[in-house]
Scaffold this motif. Structure first.
Motif, PDB file in Angstrom:
ATOM      1  N   ILE A 181       0.829  -1.086  -0.011  1.00  0.00           N
ATOM      2  CA  ILE A 181      -0.034  -0.145   0.004  1.00  0.00           C
ATOM      3  C   ILE A 181       0.829   1.131   0.009  1.00  0.00           C
ATOM      4  N   LEU A 182       1.807   1.200   0.847  1.00  0.00           N
ATOM      5  CA  LEU A 182       2.735   2.512   0.818  1.00  0.00           C
ATOM      6  C   LEU A 182       3.752   2.805  -0.600  1.00  0.00           C
ATOM      7  N   SER A 183       4.119   1.566  -1.067  1.00  0.00           N
ATOM      8  CA  SER A 183       4.563   1.725  -2.378  1.00  0.00           C
ATOM      9  C   SER A 183       3.666   2.253  -3.710  1.00  0.00           C
ATOM     10  N   THR A 184       2.469   1.641  -3.343  1.00  0.00           N
ATOM     11  CA  THR A 184       1.725   1.827  -4.344  1.00  0.00           C
ATOM     12  C   THR A 184       1.030   3.397  -4.203  1.00  0.00           C
ATOM     13  N   SER A 185       0.902   3.736  -3.046  1.00  0.00           N
ATOM     14  CA  SER A 185       0.388   5.059  -2.878  1.00  0.00           C
ATOM     15  C   SER A 185       1.694   6.172  -3.300  1.00  0.00           C
ATOM     16  N   ASN A 186       2.693   5.871  -3.145  1.00  0.00           N
ATOM     17  CA  ASN A 186       3.968   6.849  -3.534  1.00  0.00           C
ATOM     18  C   ASN A 186       3.818   6.629  -5.220  1.00  0.00           C
ATOM     19  N   ILE A 187       3.599   5.524  -5.887  1.00  0.00           N
ATOM     20  CA  ILE A 187       3.361   5.394  -7.419  1.00  0.00           C
ATOM     21  C   ILE A 187       2.324   6.447  -7.684  1.00  0.00           C
ATOM     22  N   MET A 188       1.284   6.375  -6.992  1.00  0.00           N
ATOM     23  CA  MET A 188      -0.039   7.099  -7.289  1.00  0.00           C
ATOM     24  C   MET A 188       0.093   8.585  -7.301  1.00  0.00           C
ATOM     25  N   ILE A 189       1.180   9.078  -6.058  1.00  0.00           N
ATOM     26  CA  ILE A 189       1.295  10.620  -5.962  1.00  0.00           C
ATOM     27  C   ILE A 189       2.158  10.858  -7.172  1.00  0.00           C
ATOM     28  N   ASP A 190       3.340  10.096  -7.353  1.00  0.00           N
ATOM     29  CA  ASP A 190       4.371  10.627  -8.553  1.00  0.00           C
ATOM     30  C   ASP A 190       3.639  10.683  -9.809  1.00  0.00           C
ATOM     31  N   LEU A 191       2.641   9.684 -10.286  1.00  0.00           N
ATOM     32  CA  LEU A 191       1.927   9.618 -11.486  1.00  0.00           C
ATOM     33  C   LEU A 191       0.819  10.773 -11.521  1.00  0.00           C
ATOM     34  N   ALA A 198      -5.650  -1.065  -8.025  1.00  0.00           N
ATOM     35  CA  ALA A 198      -4.788  -1.885  -7.246  1.00  0.00           C
ATOM     36  C   ALA A 198      -4.832  -1.472  -5.673  1.00  0.00           C
ATOM     37  N   MET A 199      -4.858  -0.277  -5.475  1.00  0.00           N
ATOM     38  CA  MET A 199      -4.905   0.260  -4.206  1.00  0.00           C
ATOM     39  C   MET A 199      -6.430  -0.250  -3.346  1.00  0.00           C
ATOM     40  N   ALA A 200      -7.335  -0.309  -4.299  1.00  0.00           N
ATOM     41  CA  ALA A 200      -8.729  -0.591  -3.891  1.00  0.00           C
ATOM     42  C   ALA A 200      -8.757  -2.104  -3.256  1.00  0.00           C
ATOM     43  N   PHE A 201      -8.106  -2.764  -4.275  1.00  0.00           N
ATOM     44  CA  PHE A 201      -7.758  -4.316  -3.685  1.00  0.00           C
ATOM     45  C   PHE A 201      -6.994  -4.497  -2.529  1.00  0.00           C
ATOM     46  N   LEU A 202      -5.939  -3.664  -2.456  1.00  0.00           N
ATOM     47  CA  LEU A 202      -5.103  -3.989  -1.352  1.00  0.00           C
ATOM     48  C   LEU A 202      -5.734  -3.580   0.035  1.00  0.00           C
ATOM     49  N   TYR A 203      -6.681  -2.500  -0.188  1.00  0.00           N
ATOM     50  CA  TYR A 203      -7.610  -2.058   1.119  1.00  0.00           C
ATOM     51  C   TYR A 203      -8.400  -3.318   1.268  1.00  0.00           C
ATOM     52  N   LEU A 204      -8.905  -3.640   0.409  1.00  0.00           N
ATOM     53  CA  LEU A 204      -9.990  -4.834   0.617  1.00  0.00           C
ATOM     54  C   LEU A 204      -9.357  -6.021   1.061  1.00  0.00           C
ATOM     55  N   VAL A 244      -6.617  -6.081   3.033  1.00  0.00           N
ATOM     56  CA  VAL A 244      -6.545  -5.760   4.591  1.00  0.00           C
ATOM     57  C   VAL A 244      -7.746  -6.197   5.162  1.00  0.00           C
ATOM     58  N   ALA A 245      -8.796  -5.469   4.786  1.00  0.00           N
ATOM     59  CA  ALA A 245     -10.064  -5.733   5.491  1.00  0.00           C
ATOM     60  C   ALA A 245     -10.549  -6.845   5.742  1.00  0.00           C
ATOM     61  N   PHE A 246     -10.395  -8.014   4.599  1.00  0.00           N
ATOM     62  CA  PHE A 246     -10.648  -9.508   4.928  1.00  0.00           C
ATOM     63  C   PHE A 246      -9.600 -10.007   5.747  1.00  0.00           C
ATOM     64  N   PHE A 247      -8.479  -9.675   5.832  1.00  0.00           N
ATOM     65  CA  PHE A 247      -7.340 -10.140   6.722  1.00  0.00           C
ATOM     66  C   PHE A 247      -7.840  -9.804   8.220  1.00  0.00           C
ATOM     67  N   VAL A 248      -8.176  -8.700   8.391  1.00  0.00           N
ATOM     68  CA  VAL A 248      -8.467  -8.290   9.733  1.00  0.00           C
ATOM     69  C   VAL A 248      -9.911  -8.914  10.159  1.00  0.00           C
ATOM     70  N   SER A 272     -10.475 -14.825   0.668  1.00  0.00           N
ATOM     71  CA  SER A 272     -10.964 -13.406  -0.130  1.00  0.00           C
ATOM     72  C   SER A 272      -9.954 -12.420  -0.209  1.00  0.00           C
ATOM     73  N   GLY A 273      -9.333 -12.303   1.194  1.00  0.00           N
ATOM     74  CA  GLY A 273      -8.080 -11.326   1.280  1.00  0.00           C
ATOM     75  C   GLY A 273      -6.964 -11.659   0.446  1.00  0.00           C
ATOM     76  N   ILE A 274      -6.715 -13.113   0.157  1.00  0.00           N
ATOM     77  CA  ILE A 274      -5.598 -13.764  -0.606  1.00  0.00           C
ATOM     78  C   ILE A 274      -5.886 -13.056  -2.065  1.00  0.00           C
ATOM     79  N   LEU A 275      -7.317 -13.522  -2.353  1.00  0.00           N
ATOM     80  CA  LEU A 275      -7.654 -13.319  -3.766  1.00  0.00           C
ATOM     81  C   LEU A 275      -7.561 -11.676  -3.963  1.00  0.00           C
ATOM     82  N   MET A 276      -7.832 -10.908  -3.086  1.00  0.00           N
ATOM     83  CA  MET A 276      -7.831  -9.592  -3.251  1.00  0.00           C
ATOM     84  C   MET A 276      -6.190  -8.970  -3.661  1.00  0.00           C
TER      85      MET A 276
END
Length: 127
Positions: A18-28, A59-65, A67-71, A96-100
């Motif tokens: 999530i951290l690296s993807t958010s950095n990608i989003m900011i740069d883009l 990808a960020m949405a999938f990562l957030y989902l 995390v939610a499924f794992f918790v 489901s978390g693994i799939l996301m």
């Protein structure tokens, strides 16, 4: 699933993604903003960059989902162990978390391939 901590141990890796993807989003986003502010006609390039941004956002949405499924999986497993119930819902939320997470990684791989192609096209247009 008898151990509630298994999904929790996966979370640091997902959080790093999530951290690296958010950095990608900011740069883009910054790159798109600078292209918009330029005077040259770069509408095709901006459109391709916006498609990349959409892919990274997915990808960020999938990562957030994920995390939610794992918790949720850890909570269900922990509660069912505490009350000595055999509830199988935690295994489904874990999968489901693994799939996301898997879908997020596929999206990030597609982004990477397209980013290289876009850079190559930019280079060939300049030369």
């Amino acid at each position: 699933m008898n151990e509630w901590y298994i999904p929790i141990t996966i979370l640091p890796g997902i959080c790093l993604l999530i951290l690296s993807t958010s950095n990608i989003m900011i740069d883009l986003s910054r790159e798109i903003k600078s292209l918009i502010n330029e005077k040259e006609n770069t509408s095709v390039l901006i459109e391709r960059k916006l498609k990349q941004l959409k892919l990274v956002n997915r990808a960020m949405a999938f990562l957030y989902l994920s995390v939610a499924f794992f918790v949720i999986s850890a909570l269900i497993s922990g509660i069912s162990n505490h009350v000595d119930a055999h509830f199988t819902g935690s295994i489904y939320t874990l999968f489901s978390g693994i799939l996301m997470a898997f879908l997020a990684i596929i999206s990030l791989m597609l982004y990477s391939f397209r980013a290289v192609k876009l850079r190559q096209d930019q280079y060939h247009n300049i030369c």
